[in-house]
Motif scaffolding. Structure first.
Motif, mmCIF file in Angstrom:
data_model
loop_
_atom_site.group_PDB
_atom_site.id
_atom_site.type_symbol
_atom_site.label_atom_id
_atom_site.label_comp_id
_atom_site.label_asym_id
_atom_site.label_seq_id
_atom_site.Cartn_x
_atom_site.Cartn_y
_atom_site.Cartn_z
ATOM 1 N N PRO A 85 0.835 -1.201 0.000
ATOM 2 C CA PRO A 85 0.000 0.000 0.000
ATOM 3 C C PRO A 85 0.869 1.250 0.000
ATOM 4 O O PRO A 85 1.997 1.246 0.519
ATOM 5 C CB PRO A 85 -0.794 -0.124 1.302
ATOM 6 N N ALA A 86 0.375 2.304 -0.610
ATOM 7 C CA ALA A 86 1.115 3.564 -0.619
ATOM 8 C C ALA A 86 1.351 4.012 0.818
ATOM 9 O O ALA A 86 0.483 3.875 1.678
ATOM 10 C CB ALA A 86 0.315 4.620 -1.382
ATOM 11 N N ILE A 87 2.549 4.546 1.071
ATOM 12 C CA ILE A 87 2.900 4.913 2.436
ATOM 13 C C ILE A 87 1.994 5.999 2.989
ATOM 14 O O ILE A 87 1.651 6.009 4.173
ATOM 15 C CB ILE A 87 4.394 5.342 2.511
ATOM 16 N N TRP A 88 1.561 6.930 2.105
ATOM 17 C CA TRP A 88 0.661 7.984 2.588
ATOM 18 C C TRP A 88 -0.652 7.396 3.076
ATOM 19 O O TRP A 88 -1.256 7.894 4.035
ATOM 20 C CB TRP A 88 0.424 9.045 1.509
ATOM 21 N N ARG A 89 -1.097 6.318 2.432
ATOM 22 C CA ARG A 89 -2.341 5.681 2.861
ATOM 23 C C ARG A 89 -2.163 5.037 4.233
ATOM 24 O O ARG A 89 -3.047 5.121 5.100
ATOM 25 C CB ARG A 89 -2.792 4.637 1.844
ATOM 26 N N SER A 90 -1.011 4.413 4.449
ATOM 27 C CA SER A 90 -0.741 3.803 5.752
ATOM 28 C C SER A 90 -0.677 4.862 6.850
ATOM 29 O O SER A 90 -1.164 4.648 7.967
ATOM 30 C CB SER A 90 0.579 3.029 5.706
ATOM 31 N N ILE A 91 -0.080 6.020 6.527
ATOM 32 C CA ILE A 91 -0.020 7.106 7.505
ATOM 33 C C ILE A 91 -1.426 7.613 7.821
ATOM 34 O O ILE A 91 -1.773 7.827 8.991
ATOM 35 C CB ILE A 91 0.862 8.256 6.973
ATOM 36 N N THR A 107 2.939 18.753 13.916
ATOM 37 C CA THR A 107 3.272 19.469 12.684
ATOM 38 C C THR A 107 3.696 18.498 11.586
ATOM 39 O O THR A 107 4.033 17.335 11.845
ATOM 40 C CB THR A 107 4.411 20.460 12.930
ATOM 41 N N GLU A 108 3.698 19.002 10.346
ATOM 42 C CA GLU A 108 4.174 18.171 9.237
ATOM 43 C C GLU A 108 5.599 17.709 9.475
ATOM 44 O O GLU A 108 5.961 16.565 9.168
ATOM 45 C CB GLU A 108 4.081 18.950 7.926
ATOM 46 N N PHE A 164 7.354 9.217 10.867
ATOM 47 C CA PHE A 164 7.121 8.137 9.902
ATOM 48 C C PHE A 164 8.292 7.933 8.942
ATOM 49 O O PHE A 164 8.275 7.000 8.132
ATOM 50 C CB PHE A 164 5.845 8.431 9.103
ATOM 51 N N GLY A 165 9.303 8.794 9.015
ATOM 52 C CA GLY A 165 10.476 8.625 8.159
ATOM 53 C C GLY A 165 10.195 8.913 6.696
ATOM 54 O O GLY A 165 10.735 8.226 5.823
ATOM 55 N N VAL A 166 9.346 9.914 6.430
ATOM 56 C CA VAL A 166 8.994 10.262 5.055
ATOM 57 C C VAL A 166 9.158 11.768 4.871
ATOM 58 O O VAL A 166 9.398 12.507 5.831
ATOM 59 C CB VAL A 166 7.544 9.850 4.730
ATOM 60 N N ASN A 167 9.027 12.218 3.616
ATOM 61 C CA ASN A 167 9.121 13.653 3.377
ATOM 62 C C ASN A 167 7.769 14.333 3.649
ATOM 63 O O ASN A 167 6.746 13.681 3.832
ATOM 64 C CB ASN A 167 9.611 13.941 1.950
ATOM 65 N N ARG A 168 7.785 15.656 3.691
ATOM 66 C CA ARG A 168 6.571 16.403 4.027
ATOM 67 C C ARG A 168 5.485 16.236 2.976
ATOM 68 O O ARG A 168 4.292 16.288 3.299
ATOM 69 C CB ARG A 168 6.892 17.889 4.202
ATOM 70 N N ALA A 216 -1.273 12.486 3.081
ATOM 71 C CA ALA A 216 -2.066 11.751 4.079
ATOM 72 C C ALA A 216 -3.042 12.682 4.780
ATOM 73 O O ALA A 216 -4.217 12.326 5.002
ATOM 74 C CB ALA A 216 -1.140 11.087 5.092
ATOM 75 N N LEU A 217 -2.601 13.875 5.115
ATOM 76 C CA LEU A 217 -3.477 14.834 5.796
ATOM 77 C C LEU A 217 -4.599 15.304 4.869
ATOM 78 O O LEU A 217 -5.728 15.552 5.328
ATOM 79 C CB LEU A 217 -2.664 16.034 6.291
ATOM 80 N N THR A 218 -4.313 15.402 3.588
ATOM 81 C CA THR A 218 -5.357 15.777 2.624
ATOM 82 C C THR A 218 -6.448 14.719 2.581
ATOM 83 O O THR A 218 -7.645 15.039 2.513
ATOM 84 C CB THR A 218 -4.748 15.962 1.225
ATOM 85 N N VAL A 219 -6.044 13.452 2.631
ATOM 86 C CA VAL A 219 -7.022 12.359 2.653
ATOM 87 C C VAL A 219 -7.900 12.459 3.896
ATOM 88 O O VAL A 219 -9.128 12.294 3.829
ATOM 89 C CB VAL A 219 -6.299 10.994 2.603
#
Length: 248
Positions: free
Chosen positions: A4-10, A31-32, A39-43, A49-52
């Protein structure tokens, strides 16, 4: 198996934490930058993820302030005898009050006129916050004639309730005589107390409560957080010409 896409997991992780009560309605999310580090990802991934979550109605962004868990508005029914604790309990939430100031001082001209007192007569002044499940719904200021209720502040300290304090003072019932409503923007102090951004929309009500003989017993001003309360007028309140009621 496709990962699954990492943003979805977040997004799913944050949704689970909101559902579990780790973040309550009205709370600000990290904060972002903090979420990126966690989560070890970029902003950009965090922002996706926050948009979802925002599209699902779980959070909302306030410009310059951050991302907050969406607070479902509390239904607040209006009538001549509506009471704060009663209304919040009816909405399935837990009511509480936080007192900010209690003092006795001379009335100013506006307070004296509203309470039908001589200018300079002593009044009790109570400032506080009305909350549901720990989230501020409104900030209020109540002014009472000190001569009629000499021990009211002590009762307020014990009960944190206008209704209970007045009952202890011998007034078991009171009704709303008049309410005036104005839409305003939150100044810095109101925004701080209500956990809003400066300039957020508020409804300010200025009201007078009276006893059975029509004698004013409370002059109140309430600043409602505009997105946290749904105000509804009951037939009784509509007949009385009421538009909104103070949290008391």
């Amino acid at each position: 198996m496709t990962r699954p896409a990492i943003w979805r997991s977040i997004a799913e992780t944050l949704t689970g934490e909101i559902t579990a009560g780790h973040y309550r309605p009205g709370d600000k999310l990290p904060t972002e930058a903090a979420l990126s580090a966690r989560f070890g990802v970029n902003r950009h991934t965090v922002r996706h993820a926050l948009t979802v979550l925002a599209e699902a109605g779980s959070v909302h962004a306030r410009r310059g302030a951050g991302v907050f868990v969406t607070a479902t508005p509390t239904d607040y029914a209006l009538s001549r005898r509506v009471r704060f604790h009663q209304n919040v309990l009816a909405s399935g939430r837990t009511p509480s009050r936080q007192m900010l100031r209690q003092e006795t001082r001379p009335a100013d001209s506006g307070e004296a006129a509203a309470l039908q007192l001589p200018t300079g007569a002593l009044v009790h002044v109570v400032d506080g916050l009305s909350l549901a499940d720990g989230t501020p719904l409104a900030m209020f200021r109540s002014v009472f004639p000190a001569a009629r209720f000499p021990n009211l502040l002590e009762a307020m300290t014990r009960h944190s309730s206008v209704t209970a304090a007045l009952a202890e003072a011998g007034l078991t019932d009171y009704t709303r005589a008049e309410t005036r409503i104005t839409a305003i923007a939150a100044d810095a102090l109101l925004a701080l107390h209500l956990r809003l951004t400066q300039g957020a929309p508020l409804l300010r009500s200025v009201a007078v409560n009276v006893d059975a003989s029509g004698q004013p017993i409370e002059f109140g001003t309430t600043w409602f957080a505009g997105d946290r309360v749904t105000l509804t007028v009951s037939p009784e309140g509509a007949d009385a010409g009421e538009t909104v009621d103070k949290l008391s």
